[in-house]
Design a protein around this motif. Structure first.
Motif, mmCIF file in Angstrom:
data_model
loop_
_atom_site.group_PDB
_atom_site.id
_atom_site.type_symbol
_atom_site.label_atom_id
_atom_site.label_comp_id
_atom_site.label_asym_id
_atom_site.label_seq_id
_atom_site.Cartn_x
_atom_site.Cartn_y
_atom_site.Cartn_z
ATOM 1 N N THR A 34 0.955 -1.267 0.085
ATOM 2 C CA THR A 34 -0.053 -0.089 0.033
ATOM 3 C C THR A 34 0.908 1.082 0.001
ATOM 4 O O THR A 34 0.754 2.173 -0.653
ATOM 5 C CB THR A 34 -0.921 -0.047 1.074
ATOM 6 O OG1 THR A 34 -1.672 -1.140 1.249
ATOM 7 C CG2 THR A 34 -1.983 1.446 1.053
ATOM 8 N N THR A 35 1.812 0.949 0.629
ATOM 9 C CA THR A 35 2.550 2.530 0.998
ATOM 10 C C THR A 35 3.536 2.738 -0.249
ATOM 11 O O THR A 35 4.082 3.778 -0.818
ATOM 12 C CB THR A 35 3.317 2.723 2.208
ATOM 13 O OG1 THR A 35 4.242 1.419 2.571
ATOM 14 C CG2 THR A 35 2.392 2.802 3.356
ATOM 15 N N PRO A 41 6.042 7.069 -3.884
ATOM 16 C CA PRO A 41 6.203 8.154 -4.910
ATOM 17 C C PRO A 41 6.409 9.555 -4.445
ATOM 18 O O PRO A 41 6.777 10.409 -5.156
ATOM 19 C CB PRO A 41 4.896 7.961 -5.587
ATOM 20 C CG PRO A 41 4.397 6.607 -5.178
ATOM 21 C CD PRO A 41 4.736 6.424 -3.839
ATOM 22 N N ARG A 42 5.892 10.043 -3.334
ATOM 23 C CA ARG A 42 5.991 11.601 -2.755
ATOM 24 C C ARG A 42 7.586 11.799 -2.327
ATOM 25 O O ARG A 42 8.113 12.868 -2.484
ATOM 26 C CB ARG A 42 5.455 11.352 -1.616
ATOM 27 C CG ARG A 42 3.581 11.415 -1.722
ATOM 28 C CD ARG A 42 3.190 11.845 -0.390
ATOM 29 N NE ARG A 42 1.626 11.653 -0.671
ATOM 30 C CZ ARG A 42 0.629 12.637 0.004
ATOM 31 N NH1 ARG A 42 1.096 13.497 0.926
ATOM 32 N NH2 ARG A 42 -0.672 12.548 -0.300
ATOM 33 N N VAL A 43 8.296 10.648 -2.119
ATOM 34 C CA VAL A 43 9.478 10.605 -1.544
ATOM 35 C C VAL A 43 10.767 10.149 -2.752
ATOM 36 O O VAL A 43 12.055 10.554 -2.419
ATOM 37 C CB VAL A 43 9.804 10.389 -0.131
ATOM 38 C CG1 VAL A 43 9.117 11.106 0.907
ATOM 39 C CG2 VAL A 43 9.550 9.043 -0.020
ATOM 40 N N LYS A 44 10.355 9.416 -3.478
ATOM 41 C CA LYS A 44 11.437 8.463 -4.332
ATOM 42 C C LYS A 44 12.356 9.302 -4.983
ATOM 43 O O LYS A 44 13.407 8.580 -5.211
ATOM 44 C CB LYS A 44 10.624 7.385 -4.922
ATOM 45 C CG LYS A 44 9.937 7.959 -6.112
ATOM 46 C CD LYS A 44 9.219 6.635 -6.941
ATOM 47 C CE LYS A 44 8.585 7.312 -8.213
ATOM 48 N NZ LYS A 44 9.378 7.632 -9.156
ATOM 49 N N PHE A 49 17.623 9.339 -1.929
ATOM 50 C CA PHE A 49 17.222 7.928 -2.070
ATOM 51 C C PHE A 49 17.682 7.505 -3.550
ATOM 52 O O PHE A 49 17.114 6.529 -3.937
ATOM 53 C CB PHE A 49 15.487 7.745 -1.776
ATOM 54 C CG PHE A 49 15.166 7.847 -0.400
ATOM 55 C CD1 PHE A 49 15.595 7.145 0.611
ATOM 56 C CD2 PHE A 49 13.945 8.648 -0.254
ATOM 57 C CE1 PHE A 49 15.322 7.352 1.764
ATOM 58 C CE2 PHE A 49 13.476 8.911 1.047
ATOM 59 C CZ PHE A 49 14.205 8.025 1.983
ATOM 60 N N ARG A 50 18.297 8.231 -4.323
ATOM 61 C CA ARG A 50 18.773 8.024 -5.822
ATOM 62 C C ARG A 50 19.228 6.469 -5.901
ATOM 63 O O ARG A 50 18.870 5.823 -6.860
ATOM 64 C CB ARG A 50 19.695 8.920 -6.271
ATOM 65 C CG ARG A 50 19.905 8.845 -7.556
ATOM 66 C CD ARG A 50 21.028 10.037 -8.213
ATOM 67 N NE ARG A 50 22.309 9.985 -7.361
ATOM 68 C CZ ARG A 50 23.331 10.179 -7.788
ATOM 69 N NH1 ARG A 50 23.574 10.560 -9.185
ATOM 70 N NH2 ARG A 50 24.303 10.290 -7.289
ATOM 71 N N ASP A 51 19.947 6.038 -4.829
ATOM 72 C CA ASP A 51 20.689 4.612 -5.151
ATOM 73 C C ASP A 51 20.132 3.803 -4.181
ATOM 74 O O ASP A 51 20.728 2.759 -3.871
ATOM 75 C CB ASP A 51 22.533 4.773 -4.841
ATOM 76 C CG ASP A 51 22.846 5.781 -6.059
ATOM 77 O OD1 ASP A 51 22.640 5.358 -7.170
ATOM 78 O OD2 ASP A 51 23.542 6.571 -5.875
ATOM 79 N N GLN A 156 0.941 15.366 6.443
ATOM 80 C CA GLN A 156 0.469 15.234 5.128
ATOM 81 C C GLN A 156 0.181 13.945 4.753
ATOM 82 O O GLN A 156 -0.670 13.613 3.930
ATOM 83 C CB GLN A 156 1.589 16.015 4.179
ATOM 84 C CG GLN A 156 2.877 15.016 3.850
ATOM 85 C CD GLN A 156 3.754 15.254 2.512
ATOM 86 O OE1 GLN A 156 3.282 15.661 1.587
ATOM 87 N NE2 GLN A 156 4.869 15.582 2.876
ATOM 88 N N PHE A 157 0.831 12.880 5.141
ATOM 89 C CA PHE A 157 0.595 11.533 4.795
ATOM 90 C C PHE A 157 -0.663 11.120 5.169
ATOM 91 O O PHE A 157 -1.564 10.236 4.795
ATOM 92 C CB PHE A 157 1.569 10.542 5.459
ATOM 93 C CG PHE A 157 2.958 10.692 4.839
ATOM 94 C CD1 PHE A 157 2.920 10.125 3.574
ATOM 95 C CD2 PHE A 157 4.007 10.964 5.540
ATOM 96 C CE1 PHE A 157 4.324 10.071 2.823
ATOM 97 C CE2 PHE A 157 5.329 10.812 5.025
ATOM 98 C CZ PHE A 157 5.496 10.759 3.443
#
Length: 345
Positions: A34-35, A41-44, A49-51, A156-157
């Motif tokens: 679910t998350t 998607p809000r933080v990826k 978090f690039r790698d 906000q979540f």
């Protein structure tokens, strides 16, 4: 308590700072199905978090089990996690509990950060260092105490949640108000849960976390005062496990029904005021309905209560109140009294 709790106004900078402070060699992120869809998607796309390697487990408390924890350990091992790696848990209480346990046990412990995305996780699961999984249908049977390095709370979540999950988390907030003071309790039983104002709720979350933080700081390993946080949970966990065997219910609903039963015991055992009991009961009934049990389930519920981790020498222990904020831990009741409270809730 070692962990830092951040009430975030700028999620990107707060996550970036928290991760950079860990000085890790690799970053892993744990979500459930679910998350992964609603929150990741809000933080990826954050640079930090690039790698990162994303690990996803099935959603729901029935998946808080040995299979899921084995999957997380295997993913960490296969993708080169070391003792200097970091696990970031993004999700509800199931994810923060299981992720915290995975991090605490992998290579004898790696650092982890919790980013709770449900109200329940914000006010309960992500604060206080409890980690674990269920075993054999019993809740949190295996686990350890270990604080996250940082807990980042961003309300906000909450906009991703349905009404039932808002109510589930709110039950723990109601519990905190009963442990705190009459003014806080009065605010909680007059809050409109049918159409919750998230702005007001944000301030209530901060207040609720502070109540839990104070208790956990005083008693990190549940030797005394921390048992106060079990108000509603001796009966609540039994109801939750009973439901898990049939039609699972959200944790907070079971806690809300447990609060009615244990406040009933508080009235007859420790002189909790009847009017405040009635007001709390009416609030819970109006938003949570009635527990789906009947008299034929009482023996099974009693048997489930004997597995509670607060028990001593087979005696079922309760946290009761003699007044709002006046906590009585390690209370016992006769089988007849417990059955009465179960009939009542």
């Amino acid at each position: 308590m070692n962990q830092k709790i951040v009430f975030s106004e700028d999620l990107k900078s707060d996550i970036t700072l928290a991760v950079s402070q860990c000085e890790c060699d690799k970053t892993f992120v744990l979500t459930d199905a679910t998350t992964a869809l609603k929150c990741w998607p809000r933080v990826k796309d954050y640079e930090v978090f690039r790698d990162a390697h994303l690990i996803t487990i099935p959603a729901g408390d029935t998946n808080k089990n040995i299979d899921s924890i084995t999957h997380v350990w295997t993913e960490l091992s296969t993708h080169g996690a070391t003792r200097h790696s970091l696990l970031v848990n993004i999700g509800g209480g199931m994810v923060t509990d299981l992720g915290g346990f995975a991090a605490s046990t992998f290579k004898r412990g790696i650092e982890f950060i919790n980013i709770p995305t449900t109200l329940l996780a914000m006010v309960d699961a992500s604060v206080g260092g409890k980690t674990g999984i269920n075993l054999g249908g019993l809740k949190n049977e295996i686990g350890v105490f270990n604080d996250a390095r940082t807990v980042i709370i961003d309300t906000q979540f909450l906009s991703t949640l349905d009404n039932e999950n808002i109510r589930s988390g709110y039950a723990e907030m109601l519990k905190h108000s009963l442990l705190a003071n009459t003014a806080m309790w009065a605010r909680h039983i007059t809050f409109d849960l049918a159409q919750p104002d998230l702005k007001i709720l944000q301030e209530m979350v901060r207040e609720s976390v502070e109540v839990k933080e104070h208790i956990v700081t005083e008693d990190p390993h549940e030797k005394g005062l921390r048992k106060a946080l079990n108000l509603g949970h001796t009966v609540g966990h039994a109801l939750e496990t009973w439901a898990m065997r049939r039609q699972p219910v959200l944790h907070g609903y079971a806690v809300a029904w447990g609060l009615i039963a244990e406040l009933y015991l508080s009235v007859i055992k420790t002189d909790f005021p009847r009017d405040q009991f009635r007001q709390t009961e009416q609030f819970i009934r109006s938003y949570y309905g009635v527990a789906p049990t009947d008299c034929k389930d009482v023996d099974e519920l009693l048997e489930l209560m004997t597995h509670d981790k607060k028990n001593t020498a087979g005696t079922i222990n309760f946290t009761l109140l003699s007044a709002i904020g006046d906590i009585k831990i390690n209370q016992t009741a006769t089988t007849k009294e417990i059955k009465e409270s179960l009939d009542f809730q």
